[in-house]
Design a protein around this motif. Structure first.
Motif, PDB file in Angstrom:
ATOM      1  N   GLY A 132      39.942  54.208  36.991  1.00  0.00           N
ATOM      2  CA  GLY A 132      38.680  54.290  37.318  1.00  0.00           C
ATOM      3  C   GLY A 132      38.657  52.792  37.092  1.00  0.00           C
ATOM      4  N   ALA A 133      39.279  52.776  35.837  1.00  0.00           N
ATOM      5  CA  ALA A 133      38.636  50.795  35.270  1.00  0.00           C
ATOM      6  C   ALA A 133      39.544  50.128  36.777  1.00  0.00           C
ATOM      7  N   PHE A 134      39.770  50.557  37.342  1.00  0.00           N
ATOM      8  CA  PHE A 134      40.887  49.127  38.002  1.00  0.00           C
ATOM      9  C   PHE A 134      40.000  49.463  39.179  1.00  0.00           C
ATOM     10  N   VAL A 135      39.433  50.374  39.924  1.00  0.00           N
ATOM     11  CA  VAL A 135      38.401  50.632  40.796  1.00  0.00           C
ATOM     12  C   VAL A 135      37.094  49.204  40.791  1.00  0.00           C
ATOM     13  N   ALA A 136      36.499  49.774  39.509  1.00  0.00           N
ATOM     14  CA  ALA A 136      35.442  49.532  38.798  1.00  0.00           C
ATOM     15  C   ALA A 136      35.281  47.577  39.082  1.00  0.00           C
ATOM     16  N   LEU A 137      36.568  48.044  38.316  1.00  0.00           N
ATOM     17  CA  LEU A 137      36.646  46.186  37.865  1.00  0.00           C
ATOM     18  C   LEU A 137      37.155  45.573  39.376  1.00  0.00           C
ATOM     19  N   ALA A 138      37.868  45.532  40.716  1.00  0.00           N
ATOM     20  CA  ALA A 138      37.856  45.527  42.034  1.00  0.00           C
ATOM     21  C   ALA A 138      36.422  45.494  41.928  1.00  0.00           C
ATOM     22  N   LEU A 139      35.529  46.614  42.907  1.00  0.00           N
ATOM     23  CA  LEU A 139      34.341  46.323  43.178  1.00  0.00           C
ATOM     24  C   LEU A 139      33.583  45.113  42.330  1.00  0.00           C
ATOM     25  N   ALA A 140      33.740  45.438  40.933  1.00  0.00           N
ATOM     26  CA  ALA A 140      32.921  43.960  40.503  1.00  0.00           C
ATOM     27  C   ALA A 140      33.810  42.193  41.325  1.00  0.00           C
ATOM     28  N   PHE A 141      34.961  42.324  41.170  1.00  0.00           N
ATOM     29  CA  PHE A 141      35.014  40.966  42.034  1.00  0.00           C
ATOM     30  C   PHE A 141      35.095  40.825  42.907  1.00  0.00           C
ATOM     31  N   ALA A 142      34.935  42.566  44.078  1.00  0.00           N
ATOM     32  CA  ALA A 142      34.197  41.897  45.450  1.00  0.00           C
ATOM     33  C   ALA A 142      33.018  41.643  45.007  1.00  0.00           C
ATOM     34  N   ASN A 143      31.555  41.916  44.678  1.00  0.00           N
ATOM     35  CA  ASN A 143      30.721  41.927  44.375  1.00  0.00           C
ATOM     36  C   ASN A 143      30.455  39.943  44.436  1.00  0.00           C
ATOM     37  N   LEU A 144      31.168  39.938  43.379  1.00  0.00           N
ATOM     38  CA  LEU A 144      31.770  38.004  42.460  1.00  0.00           C
ATOM     39  C   LEU A 144      32.063  37.447  44.701  1.00  0.00           C
ATOM     40  N   ARG A 145      33.308  37.800  44.647  1.00  0.00           N
ATOM     41  CA  ARG A 145      33.165  37.316  46.074  1.00  0.00           C
ATOM     42  C   ARG A 145      31.718  36.875  46.899  1.00  0.00           C
ATOM     43  N   LYS A 146      31.417  38.296  47.505  1.00  0.00           N
ATOM     44  CA  LYS A 146      30.698  38.129  48.511  1.00  0.00           C
ATOM     45  C   LYS A 146      28.925  37.094  48.009  1.00  0.00           C
ATOM     46  N   THR A 147      29.171  37.207  46.493  1.00  0.00           N
ATOM     47  CA  THR A 147      27.574  36.217  46.301  1.00  0.00           C
ATOM     48  C   THR A 147      28.650  34.274  46.475  1.00  0.00           C
ATOM     49  N   GLY A 148      29.202  34.557  46.850  1.00  0.00           N
ATOM     50  CA  GLY A 148      30.708  33.025  46.989  1.00  0.00           C
ATOM     51  C   GLY A 148      30.667  32.770  45.517  1.00  0.00           C
ATOM     52  N   LEU A 149      30.763  32.937  43.925  1.00  0.00           N
ATOM     53  CA  LEU A 149      31.296  33.152  43.293  1.00  0.00           C
ATOM     54  C   LEU A 149      32.197  32.946  42.683  1.00  0.00           C
ATOM     55  N   ILE A 150      33.463  33.650  43.470  1.00  0.00           N
ATOM     56  CA  ILE A 150      35.309  33.193  43.865  1.00  0.00           C
ATOM     57  C   ILE A 150      35.625  33.272  45.549  1.00  0.00           C
ATOM     58  N   GLU A 151      36.294  32.846  45.552  1.00  0.00           N
ATOM     59  CA  GLU A 151      37.088  32.791  46.743  1.00  0.00           C
ATOM     60  C   GLU A 151      37.724  33.958  47.792  1.00  0.00           C
ATOM     61  N   LYS A 152      38.397  34.550  46.424  1.00  0.00           N
ATOM     62  CA  LYS A 152      38.772  35.502  47.011  1.00  0.00           C
ATOM     63  C   LYS A 152      38.891  36.682  45.704  1.00  0.00           C
ATOM     64  N   MET A 153      39.523  37.777  46.128  1.00  0.00           N
ATOM     65  CA  MET A 153      39.805  38.866  45.065  1.00  0.00           C
ATOM     66  C   MET A 153      41.311  38.312  44.208  1.00  0.00           C
ATOM     67  N   PRO A 154      41.286  37.948  42.908  1.00  0.00           N
ATOM     68  CA  PRO A 154      41.759  38.154  41.874  1.00  0.00           C
ATOM     69  C   PRO A 154      42.492  39.068  41.277  1.00  0.00           C
ATOM     70  N   LEU A 155      43.312  39.617  42.302  1.00  0.00           N
ATOM     71  CA  LEU A 155      44.232  41.076  41.945  1.00  0.00           C
ATOM     72  C   LEU A 155      45.236  41.268  42.652  1.00  0.00           C
ATOM     73  N   ARG A 156      46.469  41.361  42.050  1.00  0.00           N
ATOM     74  CA  ARG A 156      47.408  41.056  42.367  1.00  0.00           C
ATOM     75  C   ARG A 156      48.185  42.655  43.372  1.00  0.00           C
ATOM     76  N   ASP A 157      47.714  43.206  42.930  1.00  0.00           N
ATOM     77  CA  ASP A 157      48.458  44.629  43.068  1.00  0.00           C
ATOM     78  C   ASP A 157      47.013  45.662  42.626  1.00  0.00           C
ATOM     79  N   TYR A 158      47.514  46.940  43.005  1.00  0.00           N
ATOM     80  CA  TYR A 158      46.340  47.816  42.681  1.00  0.00           C
ATOM     81  C   TYR A 158      47.220  48.622  41.779  1.00  0.00           C
ATOM     82  N   LEU A 159      46.811  49.555  40.596  1.00  0.00           N
ATOM     83  CA  LEU A 159      46.944  50.165  39.277  1.00  0.00           C
ATOM     84  C   LEU A 159      46.130  51.360  38.820  1.00  0.00           C
ATOM     85  N   ALA A 160      47.126  52.372  38.441  1.00  0.00           N
ATOM     86  CA  ALA A 160      46.971  53.523  38.129  1.00  0.00           C
ATOM     87  C   ALA A 160      47.961  54.218  37.277  1.00  0.00           C
ATOM     88  N   ALA A 161      47.636  55.002  36.663  1.00  0.00           N
ATOM     89  CA  ALA A 161      48.311  56.284  35.091  1.00  0.00           C
ATOM     90  C   ALA A 161      48.725  57.249  35.566  1.00  0.00           C
TER      91      ALA A 161
END
Length: 239
Positions: A132-161
């Motif tokens: 769940g935390a991975f999804v939440a973090l990906a959504l947070a980064f997507a929001n940063l990208r949407k507002t122009g604060l970062i250029e691309k998603m800073p995640l290398r791959d998906y993650l689960a346990a």
């Protein structure tokens, strides 16, 4: 068949609700059977002192269980004045796992604090928290990208346990509490979307286990994790 009617290689019912919290930069509610965990991400425009002037960000995690997330009420750790060793160990695991997937330079000079709160526990809370935390973090980064604060998603791959274990000599996937408490071997496995290992926590509870048992458990864990990742991919994109 197991106590809840599942086959040995079957996950519990799985659901991830993206963005249930209106205030957090990213959030997700994950339900794996009767284990329910809310993950929220808070972004701050600062980093810890040890990262000063390095031009990179940081990801950290906190974990906690609500007082009545289990069969009997447990006092809040804040009321005791300190966290238990179990809580500290789990939140370090969550933080390490998430950080393994993050490009810190790409996220900018900011800190993402991931809070994982167990609403209801029936085994596998740390594994559910990571998914769940991975999804939440990906959504947070997507929001940063949407507002122009970062250029691309800073995640290398998906993650689960997911948890796996040996029950009466049979490898089983995604243990509930009653299975976890009686398993001969209990293992928590964290993997990437490509199937690379991030962390393995394996313990012989009642008997030792062989190299062959380990391979069988890891293969079973990958089956479950790939199903979780498939759901994550439907919710968040890393492109």
């Amino acid at each position: 068949m197991r106590g809840d009617g599942r086959k040995p290689d079957e996950l519990r019912s799985l659901m991830i609700d993206p963005s249930p919290n209106r205030y957090a930069e990213g959030s997700a509610l994950i339900k794996m059977g009767y284990t329910h965990v809310l993950a929220t991400v808070s972004m701050e425009e600062k980093v810890p002192p040890f990262l000063k002037d390095q031009g990179r960000g940081w990801v950290t995690a906190e974990y906690g269980m609500l007082p009545r997330s289990t069969h009997e009420r447990s006092p809040r750790e804040a009321a005791r004045g300190k966290q238990t060793g179990r809580t500290q160990e789990i939140q370090r695991l969550i933080g390490r796992s998430l950080r393994s997937m993050v490009n810190f330079e790409g996220m900018g000079v900011r800190t993402a604090t991931v809070d994982c709160d167990v609403i209801q526990a029936d085994g596998g809370t740390r594994c559910a928290a990571i998914g769940g935390a991975f999804v939440a973090l990906a959504l947070a980064f997507a929001n940063l990208r949407k507002t122009g604060l970062i250029e691309k998603m800073p995640l290398r791959d998906y993650l689960a346990a997911v948890s796996v274990g040996m029950l009466e000599g049979e490898p089983c996937l995604d243990l509930c509490y009653t299975e976890d408490s009686t398993a001969d071997v209990d293992m928590n496995v964290v993997m990437t979307g490509r199937g690379d290992l991030v962390e393995i926590q394996g313990t012989a509870e009642h008997r030792s286990f062989s190299r062959k048992d380990t391979d069988r458990l890891l293969d079973l864990a990958w089956k479950g994790i790939s199903e979780i990742v498939d759901l994550q991919k439907r919710l968040v994109s890393l492109e």
